[in-house]
Design an enzyme around this catalytic site. Sequence first.
Site, PDB file in Angstrom:
ATOM      1  N   CYS A 136      18.742  42.150 -11.057  1.00  0.00           N
ATOM      2  CA  CYS A 136      19.425  43.365 -10.937  1.00  0.00           C
ATOM      3  C   CYS A 136      20.437  43.399  -9.813  1.00  0.00           C
ATOM      4  O   CYS A 136      20.529  42.582  -8.735  1.00  0.00           O
ATOM      5  CB  CYS A 136      18.499  44.300 -10.581  1.00  0.00           C
ATOM      6  N   ARG A 184      24.100  39.681 -12.970  1.00  0.00           N
ATOM      7  CA  ARG A 184      22.667  39.468 -12.286  1.00  0.00           C
ATOM      8  C   ARG A 184      21.613  40.288 -13.196  1.00  0.00           C
ATOM      9  O   ARG A 184      20.338  39.926 -13.211  1.00  0.00           O
ATOM     10  CB  ARG A 184      22.482  40.366 -11.128  1.00  0.00           C
ATOM     11  N   TRP A 223      17.868  43.890 -15.054  1.00  0.00           N
ATOM     12  CA  TRP A 223      17.221  43.177 -15.769  1.00  0.00           C
ATOM     13  C   TRP A 223      15.754  43.579 -15.834  1.00  0.00           C
ATOM     14  O   TRP A 223      14.866  43.620 -14.795  1.00  0.00           O
ATOM     15  CB  TRP A 223      17.373  41.588 -15.167  1.00  0.00           C
ATOM     16  N   ASN A 228      15.770  46.287  -6.701  1.00  0.00           N
ATOM     17  CA  ASN A 228      15.844  44.960  -7.255  1.00  0.00           C
ATOM     18  C   ASN A 228      14.597  44.206  -6.720  1.00  0.00           C
ATOM     19  O   ASN A 228      14.264  44.339  -5.277  1.00  0.00           O
ATOM     20  CB  ASN A 228      17.194  44.291  -6.777  1.00  0.00           C
ATOM     21  N   GLY A 229      13.444  43.786  -7.567  1.00  0.00           N
ATOM     22  CA  GLY A 229      12.517  43.100  -6.935  1.00  0.00           C
ATOM     23  C   GLY A 229      11.342  43.572  -7.725  1.00  0.00           C
ATOM     24  O   GLY A 229      11.542  44.171  -8.849  1.00  0.00           O
ATOM     25  N   GLU A 239      18.911  19.034 -19.325  1.00  0.00           N
ATOM     26  CA  GLU A 239      19.839  19.726 -18.983  1.00  0.00           C
ATOM     27  C   GLU A 239      20.549  20.230 -20.575  1.00  0.00           C
ATOM     28  O   GLU A 239      20.958  21.554 -20.634  1.00  0.00           O
ATOM     29  CB  GLU A 239      21.141  19.399 -17.915  1.00  0.00           C
ATOM     30  N   LYS A 256      20.714  23.907 -21.882  1.00  0.00           N
ATOM     31  CA  LYS A 256      21.943  24.813 -22.513  1.00  0.00           C
ATOM     32  C   LYS A 256      21.932  25.280 -23.834  1.00  0.00           C
ATOM     33  O   LYS A 256      22.183  26.268 -24.024  1.00  0.00           O
ATOM     34  CB  LYS A 256      23.055  23.812 -22.129  1.00  0.00           C
ATOM     35  N   GLU A 297      19.233  28.204 -24.146  1.00  0.00           N
ATOM     36  CA  GLU A 297      19.645  29.501 -23.447  1.00  0.00           C
ATOM     37  C   GLU A 297      20.827  30.055 -23.857  1.00  0.00           C
ATOM     38  O   GLU A 297      20.886  31.376 -24.003  1.00  0.00           O
ATOM     39  CB  GLU A 297      19.762  29.317 -21.839  1.00  0.00           C
ATOM     40  N   HIS A 355       4.884   8.458 -28.982  1.00  0.00           N
ATOM     41  CA  HIS A 355       3.601   8.856 -28.486  1.00  0.00           C
ATOM     42  C   HIS A 355       3.057  10.246 -28.980  1.00  0.00           C
ATOM     43  O   HIS A 355       2.046  10.800 -28.439  1.00  0.00           O
ATOM     44  CB  HIS A 355       3.449   8.663 -26.757  1.00  0.00           C
ATOM     45  N   LYS A 409      21.161  36.000 -14.175  1.00  0.00           N
ATOM     46  CA  LYS A 409      21.787  34.692 -13.318  1.00  0.00           C
ATOM     47  C   LYS A 409      20.936  34.371 -12.192  1.00  0.00           C
ATOM     48  O   LYS A 409      20.711  33.243 -12.048  1.00  0.00           O
ATOM     49  CB  LYS A 409      23.105  35.058 -13.130  1.00  0.00           C
TER      50      LYS A 409
HETATM   51  O1  M6R Z   1      19.957  29.961  -8.776  1.00  0.00           O
HETATM   52  P1  M6R Z   1      19.176  28.934  -8.998  1.00  0.00           P
HETATM   53  O2  M6R Z   1      19.619  27.437  -9.231  1.00  0.00           O
HETATM   54  O3  M6R Z   1      17.884  28.724  -8.135  1.00  0.00           O
HETATM   55  O4  M6R Z   1      18.432  29.101 -10.147  1.00  0.00           O
HETATM   56  C1  M6R Z   1      17.835  28.334 -11.346  1.00  0.00           C
HETATM   57  C2  M6R Z   1      17.623  28.764 -12.477  1.00  0.00           C
HETATM   58  O5  M6R Z   1      17.557  30.137 -12.753  1.00  0.00           O
HETATM   59  C3  M6R Z   1      18.980  28.173 -13.192  1.00  0.00           C
HETATM   60  O6  M6R Z   1      19.223  27.061 -13.099  1.00  0.00           O
HETATM   61  C4  M6R Z   1      18.894  28.716 -14.892  1.00  0.00           C
HETATM   62  O7  M6R Z   1      17.919  27.792 -15.372  1.00  0.00           O
HETATM   63  C5  M6R Z   1      20.346  28.473 -15.422  1.00  0.00           C
HETATM   64  N1  M6R Z   1      20.350  29.836 -16.298  1.00  0.00           N
HETATM   65  C6  M6R Z   1      20.461  27.588 -16.089  1.00  0.00           C
HETATM   66  O8  M6R Z   1      21.591  27.481 -16.905  1.00  0.00           O
END
Ligand code: M6R
Length: 615
Positions: free
Chosen positions: A2, A27, A79, A105-106, A488, A492, A495, A511, A610
């Site tokens: 947020c 955010r 969010w 926010n929170g 990673e 990607k 998401e 396995h 984010k």
């Molecule tokens: O701000 P941070 O690095 O702590 O965020 C951690 C994850 O939320 C962040 O890396 C998330 O997985 C990304 N969307 C990945 O692309």
Amino acid sequence: MCGIIGVTGARDACARLVAGLELLEYRGYDSAGVAVCDRVSGDLFRARVAEHGGSVERLSGRVADAPEDPGAAIGHTRWATHGRPTEENAHPHLDCTGRIALVHNGIIENHRELAAGLDGRGHKRTSQTDSEVLVHLVEESAAAGASLTESVRRCLSVVRGDFAIAVVSAAEPEVIVAARRTSPLIVGVAASVGIVASDVAAALATTRELYALGEDEVATVRPGTVEVAALDGSRVSPRRVEVSWSVQRALKGGYPDFMSKEIHEQPQAVRDTLLGRVDASGRTEIEELAIPDEELASVERVQLLACGSSYHAALAARQAVERWARLPAEADVASEFRHRSAVVGPRTLAVAVSQSGETVDSLHAMREASRAGARVVALTNVVDSVMAREADGIMYTRAGPEIGVASTKSHLAQLALLDLLALHLGRVRGAISGEELAEAAGALLSLHEAVETAVGRGDAYRAVAERFAHVEDVYFLGRRSGLPVAYEGALKLKELAYVRAEAYPAGEMKHGPISLVEPGVLVVVVATRTTLWEKVMANVEEMRARGATVLAVADDGDEETERLVDAVLPVPHVAEACSAVVNVVPLQFLAYTVARARGNDVDRPRNLAKVVTVE
Ligand code: M6R
């Protein structure tokens, strides 16, 4: 998550709110809203829109009806946590009189208990959010004659949970009251304007005179002035925020989306992050670390804590610490760490890795490690972020603002900086020879050139990726240095492209998961030339024998690998120890291309935000 923005003392307050919300949309983007005090009529105007990804744009049309002579004004981009992303759940929330508005926010942990009390006292709540209880609590104190600031203070004294809030009242039309616990919030002033924002980018167009609110601090922001006090009302001197980048760095700058821009900024992010911190002889220096070398030399183990892409960087770092510093190292998902009985003590160096420096799981894990006696370092991209402020030492990546939800340049910068930390530990502990140190330093110093080469191949990577735009079932495989890259790459693709993708150690497939491999499955494998290459290729054979199509990240000119797979994404060869920094680049392009081919918004993928400030 947020985003919060507030402005007072500006005729163009609504335009500033909308511009700020556009910058904060990363955010959270389920819904957006504003509330504006009308200095002429004494009323409060509110507008809210709930449209995934388009809320702020539509809101900008609705603010045409806002007061012509605005007083204090607040805005929010959401969010959803409690309550679906609908207009009635969008912020700002109003009290029963419609004269007090609040954005949050929170998470308010005791909201059910508070709501029951409010309902019993006759309040009419109109949303399913946890946030709304706050505005009704403020209303009760205000009705009893307290000022807005005092009403907020009283409200927060009964609240459990994390929050950043901004509140306005038609009764005090020039005042914004802002407060925070765990979730970040900054306040600022410029000539006759006051501002509140959940991050620096949204405030920069108004002022660079910004102050970070501390835990449980309450700010009263008026045109041109800010007063900060603790919850008990005692005055506090706010701490000035160092702003090292300009608002332009948070704009798209001609690219179709932030993700493309940020992928192209990766060579610079890597170069800037290492700049001045290592030289060709292997002399390392990490200025903000603030933990003396003698103390680092006595560290007995390293505990890395992180989430998402940062966790994948931590996995790579675990290998680097073992290799160069010869220290036992562990990498934990932050949300799990604090709930297991991890053995952490005074000789543990805990490194919390977080782009935002705000991820609440990482923050709590860092606090847990600190409580257990560890020395705690925050490795973050955001100067003055909550984690940076609470840690014993700081290591800043210098990637600049990252707006796209998918981590790209910040991830590469983390990988490079963690390599540097591992080298630094190796050097101060005397665990690495001068020759090895110089060799590793040389590899690190030329990394940005290899990243530049890889990024420059974007069109070629995209052309290969287009052939796989239809995939539905993907495995990402790697061994040793290739494994964090596989994790990673899978994240990607998931998401951004919403494709089921699983990452596995290549040798572990046999396995169990190999039973799922059949024609139609795509296997993406990190198959650059390491001492494990033959083993990786044997695992590739096992996949192909079951009908999988194999796409390999392979070294430039490696014809043998090319012959053994269906397609390759070639990368410049770099030392294995830092190869993740380069090898992940084609996988970013793969996810980007598949996502775009499916019409997805790469900057704002569904259900994500984010910055994850909820547990
Ligand atoms: O701000 P941070 O690095 O702590 O965020 C951690 C994850 O939320 C962040 O890396 C998330 O997985 C990304 N969307 C990945 O692309």
